[in-house]
Motif scaffolding. Structure first.
Motif: not given
Length: 246
Positions: A55, A58-59, A62, A139, A142
């Motif tokens: 996570i 991914r954060a 993004q 998402n 994130s």
């Protein structure tokens, strides 16, 4: 490039610096290395502690969406689905096979492949919605990382201020340094509150909005695929999907 995001960040921090100067404060009084280390380091440490590596990774990836959001054009998507529908009516569902091989969007490519394989409309909807829901949840996780950072940073700022005041209290025998020491201690509070309300929370909200926009686009793709599977008239499909236009 999202110019509004860049402009928002510039205006936010320019307002703080400008307000400090208008009040007669020195620019250097807002810059304090130890305070920055405590607030930024403490916030990152707390966030890393509560977040799993996938996570967190991914954060971080993004975060660029704030300035370079993923390209989404609902009208282009509608036009593309109508073209699929026209081709399916002319050549049958197998005629979509060459399009599925060249489709750049993985989500749409998966749906086209299901159509080509002759999947029932209920099966297509079920499979695609699971894909959509799982991606949306990842998402949103994130975005929650930045919300967590916004929650931690003011508290860490207060910790930094208290630590600074402790150092001031240990030097009471030097009255000349008290004013400067107290001012420096409260810089940590400014860092914590400013980062939370001018950066972390706005970034989280921006990401949530982009995730919602992306999910709505993918819901439109699902509706279009189901309409094609039902053999719906391309014009009717277009009218149905126009409801997704904002």
């Amino acid at each position: 490039m999202d110019v509004l995001s860049l402009l928002g960040i510039i205006l936010a921090f320019a307002a703080i610096v400008g307000g400090n100067l208008l009040e007669g404060g020195a620019l250097g009084s807002l810059f304090n290395g130890p305070a920055a280390l405590i607030v930024i380091g403490g916030t990152l440490a707390a966030t890393i502690l509560q977040t799993s590596w996938p996570i967190l990774k991914r954060a971080a990836a993004q975060a660029r969406w704030v300035f370079v959001p993923p390209y989404i054009n609902v009208q282009d998507g509608i036009d593309k689905i109508v073209d699929w529908s026209l081709l399916a009516r002319k050549e049958g569902l197998l005629g979509l096979e060459r399009l599925s091989d060249n489709e750049p969007e993985p989500f749409a490519r998966k749906g086209l492949q299901l159509l080509v394989d002759g999947a029932e409309k209920e099966t297509i909807r079920s499979i695609m919605e699971v894909d959509l829901d799982c991606r949306e949840q990842r998402n949103l996780d994130s975005a929650r990382v930045f919300e967590a950072m916004g929650g931690y940073s003011p508290t860490i700022g207060i910790i930094g201020a208290v630590m600074g005041l402790i150092q001031v209290m240990t030097n009471l025998e030097d009255p000349d340094s008290l004013g400067t020491g107290i001012a420096t201690a409260f810089v940590a509070t400014i860092y914590g509150v400013a980062l939370a309300n001018l950066l972390f929370f706005p970034v989280a909200s921006k990401l949530r909005g982009l995730v919602k926009e992306r999910s709505m686009y993918e819901e439109m793709i699902i509706e279009g695929l189901v309409a094609i599977a039902e053999g719906e008239n391309p014009k009717s499909t277009e009218l149905r999907l126009q409801g997704f236009l904002q």
